[in-house]
Design a protein around this motif. Structure first.
Motif, mmCIF file in Angstrom:
data_model
loop_
_atom_site.group_PDB
_atom_site.id
_atom_site.type_symbol
_atom_site.label_atom_id
_atom_site.label_comp_id
_atom_site.label_asym_id
_atom_site.label_seq_id
_atom_site.Cartn_x
_atom_site.Cartn_y
_atom_site.Cartn_z
ATOM 1 N N GLY A 1 0.848 -1.200 0.000
ATOM 2 C CA GLY A 1 0.000 0.000 0.000
ATOM 3 C C GLY A 1 0.880 1.245 0.000
ATOM 4 N N CYS A 2 0.291 2.373 -0.376
ATOM 5 C CA CYS A 2 1.066 3.613 -0.541
ATOM 6 C C CYS A 2 1.756 4.020 0.766
ATOM 7 C CB CYS A 2 0.142 4.730 -1.003
ATOM 8 S SG CYS A 2 1.017 6.284 -1.191
ATOM 9 N N ILE A 3 3.069 4.179 0.700
ATOM 10 C CA ILE A 3 3.827 4.571 1.890
ATOM 11 C C ILE A 3 3.600 6.052 2.192
ATOM 12 C CG2 ILE A 3 6.016 5.286 0.786
ATOM 13 C CD1 ILE A 3 7.471 3.596 2.909
ATOM 14 N N GLY A 4 3.192 6.810 1.164
ATOM 15 C CA GLY A 4 3.103 8.265 1.336
ATOM 16 C C GLY A 4 1.694 8.780 1.580
ATOM 17 N N TRP A 5 0.744 7.896 1.994
ATOM 18 C CA TRP A 5 -0.651 8.360 2.044
ATOM 19 C C TRP A 5 -0.875 9.467 3.075
ATOM 20 C CZ3 TRP A 5 -4.061 8.032 6.168
ATOM 21 C CH2 TRP A 5 -3.722 7.169 7.209
ATOM 22 N N ARG A 6 -0.268 9.349 4.252
ATOM 23 C CA ARG A 6 -0.455 10.404 5.266
ATOM 24 C C ARG A 6 0.182 11.706 4.797
ATOM 25 N NH1 ARG A 6 1.209 6.677 9.040
ATOM 26 N NH2 ARG A 6 -0.503 5.805 10.222
ATOM 27 N N PHE A 7 1.326 11.549 4.168
ATOM 28 C CA PHE A 7 2.069 12.692 3.642
ATOM 29 C C PHE A 7 1.174 13.472 2.678
ATOM 30 C CE2 PHE A 7 6.373 14.333 2.349
ATOM 31 C CZ PHE A 7 5.997 15.040 1.223
ATOM 32 N N THR A 8 0.600 12.767 1.711
ATOM 33 C CA THR A 8 -0.165 13.459 0.670
ATOM 34 C C THR A 8 -1.454 14.075 1.218
ATOM 35 O OG1 THR A 8 -0.849 13.276 -1.620
ATOM 36 C CG2 THR A 8 -1.482 11.483 -0.249
ATOM 37 N N ILE A 9 -2.091 13.394 2.189
ATOM 38 C CA ILE A 9 -3.343 13.929 2.739
ATOM 39 C C ILE A 9 -3.064 15.263 3.438
ATOM 40 C CG2 ILE A 9 -5.157 13.543 4.506
ATOM 41 C CD1 ILE A 9 -5.482 11.771 2.055
ATOM 42 N N LEU A 10 -2.050 15.271 4.294
ATOM 43 C CA LEU A 10 -1.728 16.485 5.041
ATOM 44 C C LEU A 10 -1.250 17.592 4.105
ATOM 45 C CD1 LEU A 10 -1.651 17.333 8.042
ATOM 46 C CD2 LEU A 10 -2.162 14.942 7.693
#
Ligand code: HEM
Length: 542
Positions: free
Chosen positions: A479-488
């Protein structure tokens, strides 16, 4: 390689393909799907040429149900599914059986090098273990000021642009997608390397110039020979596949050129950062520094090599900026079409700003950004309605049985909730169709309506994916490792822009379409020659 070698390679591939096809005991040809496809190209032209991403999937899902079959080149079958249970099985429960297709990993190698998106098996597990500490909640929290600084800089750039064009109450037309690309690449530079790419200041930045329209230049409207050629990749040993680096066509030339530019910058940064980490006493929080620290604390066998470190940087720059820029583009397109929602969102932000002032705080924290329900819902709904990664491709490497939530008719005519899958079977998870299933998202699933996330119980009722019941970031070990990064990051940018500007449709006559360019991208129908674009009328809010 000369043309004869290509031909031999092709012939070898065809022979292996036939051998595999005849050897397999499993067939999915009984599963309903479109008919009349050519043996040579299958339905792949339709797949790759659809005018609006998802239209083909939505039509077939309406006709055949949540799971259907399509023809791959050379008379083989491809299984398409939007069934939640099947998706969960492929990505989570049996993820060791359903691996990325060589076609996907080789494209990743050509565009990003041998980093996390490319890696598989133990190499992937080793790389992911070292990358994970750079994406924890604490780490993302420390990036919020960088996201906000990027957003403030973009706001100032737009104010300057508008004043230069003598803004009127009508607003000024801005090609916003290009700006989103530039702000997201600058934010990645700062967060990943503590480095300023300068994309917002300088339109000629070499990295942004290399990425600009890379996918539309290379992947839009692939020729038939390429669709067939790619079908053979799964049967060619990986070391031989690396010879594709020498194929002189539009797609491969473009990939090579971009990777060369990005690797040049990444290599230089990796050297500089490694030297700085040895001499600096303060511990840096950028992704690369965290990676290097995690790397040295591993036993030598588990470490990333220098080549892998460079590849991770190219991977983050590519995987991290295009996807976020796409989400911002479609979000502002929708806001310009939904004025009432935009207005309510602005009120929400203004009220949050007033509370911030009362407290005497300087800027929004991570919790305050996440605590704005309308902003949050707009981000979720955009990822649902316009998922940048709309298909996820997998290949079964062992026989399996795929479970379904919604039964289909079996070969014997009875209904079944299980599909026998043979090793070598291609499976495509239709993220865009799953995210429009009315049973999950409601009867208005075909409309952009963020209020479903404010008023509904979607997230409580179902537990799919990494975020908000969406499959936009996939799930499981890959799964995407950067999902929290992109949401914020997205929220941080949206809050600044909506607080400062009003957005209207640029030209009522423009029909915005979602072209299949690797990731989906926004184009104007009939003006495809101009490349991806979203022009909006942007007016400063007094
Ligand atoms: C809206 C934004 C984004 C979307 C929709 C998105 C979507 C996805 C999806 C669907 C995958 C899984 C693909 C597959 O398994 O075939 C993935 C993987 C990945 N994403 Fe994202 N992504 C986004 C933003 C980001 C950001 C901001 C970063 C980094 C800063 C990032 C880095 C990665 C990496 C490195 C992987 C590979 C993970 C692995 O294989 O272990 N992504 N992304």
């Amino acid at each position: 390689m000369d043309s004869l070698s290509y031909l031999l390679l092709f012939a070898l591939g065809v022979a292996v393909l036939f051998w595999r096809r005849h050897a397999t005991r499993f067939s999915i040809s009984y599963i309903p799907g479109p008919t009349g496809a050519s043996w040579l190209v299958g339905n792949m032209k339709e797949f790759a040429y659809q005018l609006n991403v998802g239209d083909m999937d939505f039509a077939y899902a309406r006709q055949f149900g949540r799971t259907w079959r399509m023809r791959h080149p050379l008379g083989t079958d491809m299984l398409m599914t939007a069934d939640p249970k099947a998706i969960h099985h492929v990505l989570q429960k049996a993820e060791h059986i359903y691996v990325k297709r060589l076609e996907s990993t080789e494209t990743a190698r050509m565009t990003m090098g041998k980093g996390l998106v490319w890696a598989s098996g133990e190499t992937h597990a080793r790389q992911r273990k070292i990358m994970n500490p750079a994406f924890t909640v604490g780490q993302i929290r420390s990036f919020v000021p960088i996201f906000r600084t990027g957003a403030a800089k973009l706001t100032q750039k737009w104010r300057d642009e508008i004043s230069a064009k003598a803004a009127s109450a009508e607003g000024v037309a801005l090609t916003v997608n290009r700006w989103f690309s530039r702000v997201t690449i600058d934010i990645l530079g700062e967060t990943a390397f503590d480095y300023n790419f300068g994309a917002l200041d300088n339109t000629e930045n070499e990295v942004t110039a290399a990425f600009h329209t890379m996918f539309s230049d290379s992947t839009l409207h692939p020729p038939a020979w390429d669709l067939i050629f790619k079908r053979l990749w799964s049967y060619i040993p990986q070391p031989i596949l690396e010879f594709m680096d020498y194929i002189p066509t539009r797609e491969y030339n473009r990939f090579r050129r971009t990777l060369r530019v990005v690797n040049g910058v990444s290599k230089q940064l990796v050297e500089e950062k490694k030297a700085a980490l040895l001499t600096e006493s303060r511990s840096s929080r950028d992704i690369f520094s965290v990676l290097v620290q995690a790397n040295v604390s591993q036993d030598p066998k588990g470490r990333l090599t220098d080549e892998e470190l460079v590849a991770q940087m190219a991977t983050l720059v590519l995987a991290g900026h295009i996807t976020t820029a796409t989400t911002l583009t479609f979000l502002f397109h929708e806001l310009s079409c939904h004025q009432e929602y935009q207005h309510k969102m602005r009120e929400e932000i203004v009220q949050a700003r007033a509370r911030l002032r009362e407290r005497g705080a300087e800027d929004f924290s991570m919790e305050e950004l996440e605590g704005m329900p309308l902003v949050s819902a707009a981000v979720k709904e955009t990822l649902r309605y316009h998922p940048p990664v709309y298909h996820i491709f997998r290949n079964a490497i062992a026989d399996d049985v795929l479970p379904l939530e919604t039964p289909i008719k079996s070969a014997s005519g009875e209904y079944t909730s299980e599909i026998p899958i043979g090793a070598g079977q291609h499976v495509v998870l239709s993220v865009c169709t799953y995210q429009r299933l009315p049973e999950i998202w409601g009867e208005d699933a075909d409309q952009w309506n963020p209020l479903r996330f404010v008023e509904g119980n979607i997230e409580k009722e179902s537990k799919m994916g990494l975020y908000a019941n969406l499959m936009a970031f996939a799930e499981g070990n890959r799964g995407c490792i950067g999902w929290r990064f992109t949401i914020l990051e997205t929220m941080a940018i949206v809050v600044d822009l909506v607080e400062n500007f009003k957005f209207d449709v640029g030209d009522e006559k423009d029909e915005i379409i979602r072209r299949p360019t690797g990731f989906m991208s926004a184009w104007v129908r009939g003006r495809e020659r101009e490349g991806p674009q979203l022009v909006l009328k942007v007016t400063p809010v007094a």
